[in-house]
Design an enzyme around this catalytic site. Structure first.
Site, PDB file in Angstrom:
ATOM      1  N   GLU A   1       0.884  -1.171   0.000  1.00 56.44           N
ATOM      2  CA  GLU A   1       0.000   0.000   0.000  1.00 56.44           C
ATOM      3  C   GLU A   1       0.912   1.208   0.000  1.00 56.44           C
ATOM      4  O   GLU A   1       1.543   1.532   0.998  1.00 56.44           O
ATOM      5  CB  GLU A   1      -0.922  -0.040   1.223  1.00 56.44           C
ATOM      6  CG  GLU A   1      -2.203   0.760   1.041  1.00 56.44           C
ATOM      7  CD  GLU A   1      -2.021   2.232   1.363  1.00 56.44           C
ATOM      8  OE1 GLU A   1      -1.807   3.016   0.399  1.00 56.44           O
ATOM      9  OE2 GLU A   1      -2.068   2.594   2.542  1.00 56.44           O
TER      10      GLU A   1
ATOM     11  N   CYS B   1      -1.896   9.175   2.048  1.00 59.23           N
ATOM     12  CA  CYS B   1      -1.662   8.698   0.684  1.00 59.23           C
ATOM     13  C   CYS B   1      -2.850   8.969  -0.236  1.00 59.23           C
ATOM     14  O   CYS B   1      -2.685   9.011  -1.463  1.00 59.23           O
ATOM     15  CB  CYS B   1      -1.358   7.205   0.705  1.00 59.23           C
ATOM     16  SG  CYS B   1      -2.582   6.207   1.593  1.00 59.23           S
TER      17      CYS B   1
END
Length: 480
Positions: free
Chosen positions: A248, A282
């Site tokens: 991720e 993110c």
């Protein structure tokens, strides 16, 4: 100062040679904690402890693992204030973000508690007469879980509970910016009843020990949240050593505002999607693409709302912006802003600093060739672009190597679905911020944003492997 050690085999242990490092409070850059600095030998000890615990832990019942995970959720609720304080002091989290992180983590633990009873197999038809054919699932072994600084509590539970719920053991390597919260997690899982060795925690510097952890022969799976640069490196190591890996990574998430959008909702979505935890997320909406007929009005409202974001006390519920986590990251944010302005971008608002806090920043006129056009800033900096059509917005949205999350604001749901299907990302949210997560959904991205998916919906497949078993009825003995 707070003192923390490593958690290995159910015991707190000093690092080899009593090595330590100092974790600074990001608000004042004053010493907060002296934490154990794990060495290569400490990594080996932790992996061996997890490997030794695996044969017995994999045989624990679904009910036992369910009980431990549920107990951990209850304990986290009871210790919420303790964890909130750590997130504020260690990570520079505003109160709202720290509260959100604790609540999400409780939900993640309760969601994971439902996994053990869902680890099911199947029976299969066979063309061989008398053959009973079945497929079963088995845990892999030791998982290495490498967690980030920005949501260290959430990622500790999202990355580690899937493996634990399915019968694997874990070695967690925490970010050097979040050693205290990592050790608090170890204490929580210990008190919830997890057996010694099933969960282990290393603190220190990833560039010193990460490769040793990932390539250890007993590590069978790797879960990583962090930068794309490090993710690529770990992907190469895992490919070379045939290890299962979930990555991720970063993002350059677009937020599209079409001409029929509810502008108030779009502005609030942009504020939440970009400036939550001072942009150190993110999924941040670092590219905002607005159709020409509403561009000027959107920009006016967005600037007004952004300019009102203050630098209050981190424990004040109204505070949105806290300090950037480290000097290295502050330098990166400054460089991205200065490069854009030097090359012709307009600073609409922000760009100023108060100590280690950067004001929420809006740029216009950002073009290819500027650092922040393609690269992830990981700070409170976004660029607003005027587009002539939804198709132009789609083209710019896909002009990136990243593909994590996206948002689309429009009243036209048919157009929303067309864009949602056309945007090359792992997640798209219509009339909601790009920053979204729930513990049971398949969370993740494509391209430089990673591979694989976190969340209970995919944990069983990721954390187990299939085994095909057949039983052939013995031939009857011939009659005499």
């Amino acid at each position: 100062m707070i003192q923390t050690k490593l958690w290995i085999g159910g015991e707190f242990r000093s690092a080899q040679g009593n090595a330590t490092f100092i974790k600074l409070n990001p608000e004042q850059d004053t010493p907060l904690a002296e934490s154990a600095r794990a060495s290569v030998e400490d990594v080996k000890r932790a992996v061996e402890a997890a490997h030794a615990a695996f044969p017995s832990y994999r045989m624990t019942t679904p009910g036992q693992r369910e009980t431990w995970l549920s107990k951990a959720a209850d304990l986290l609720e009871q210790r919420a204030e303790e964890f909130i304080n750590v997130l504020i002091e260690e990570g520079g989290s505003p109160l709202f973000k720290a509260q959100f992180e604790v609540k999400f983590s409780v939900d993640a633990l309760r969601t994971a508690a439902g996994i053990p009873r869902r680890v099911t197999g199947m029976t299969l038809p066979s063309d061989v007469p008398g053959r009973f054919s079945m497929a079963t699932r088995s845990p892999l072994g030791v998982f290495a879980c490498i967690t980030p600084f920005n949501v260290p509590l959430i990622k500790a539970f999202v990355e580690c509970t899937g493996p634990l719920a399915t019968g694997n053991t874990v070695v967690m390597l925490a970010s050097e910016e979040a050693p205290v919260v990592a050790i608090r997690v170890a204490e929580l899982l210990r008190d919830a009843g997890f057996p010694a060795g099933s969960f282990n925690v290393l603190t220190g510097y990833g560039h010193e020990i990460g490769d040793t952890l990932v390539t250890h022969p007993h590590v069978k799976g790797v879960n990583f949240t962090g930068s794309t640069r490090v993710g690529r490196h770990l992907s190469e190591l895992c490919g070379k050593h045939m290890k299962r890996v979930l990555l991720e990574l970063g993002g350059k998430s677009p937020l599209i505002v079409l001409k029929d959008a509810d502008l108030d909702a779009a502005v609030m979505g942009a504020i939440m999607g970009m400036f939550f935890y001072q942009g150190q997320v993110c999924m941040g909406s670092s590219r905002i693409l607005v159709e020409a007929p509403v561009y000027d009005e959107f920009l006016k409202r967005f600037k007004a709302a952004t300019s009102a974001i203050g630098f209050g006390d981190l424990r004040d519920p109204r505070t949105v912006t806290g300090p950037i986590i480290s000097q290295r990251q502050r330098d990166r944010v400054r460089q991205h802003i200065e490069d854009a302005v030097a090359n012709g971008a307009k600073l609409e608002t922000g760009g100023t600093w108060d100590g280690n806090r950067c004001a929420s920043t809006i740029l216009t006129g950002v073009k290819k060739g500027m650092t922040c056009y393609y690269e992830e800033t990981f700070g409170p900096v976004t660029a607003v672009y005027k587009v002539d059509s939804a198709d132009e917005a789609l083209a710019i949205a896909n002009d990136t190597t990243y593909g994590l999350s996206a948002a689309v604001y429009t009243q036209n749901l048919a157009e929303a679905m067309r864009l949602a299907q056309g945007i090359h990302t792992g997640m798209v949210h219509v009339n909601a911020p790009s920053l979204q997560d729930e513990p049971h959904v398949p969370f993740g991205g494509v391209g430089d944003s990673g591979m694989g998916r976190e969340g209970a919906a995919t944990d069983i497949d990721h954390c187990t492997e299939w085994k095909w078993i057949t039983i052939q009825a013995p031939m009857a003995a011939p009659a005499h």
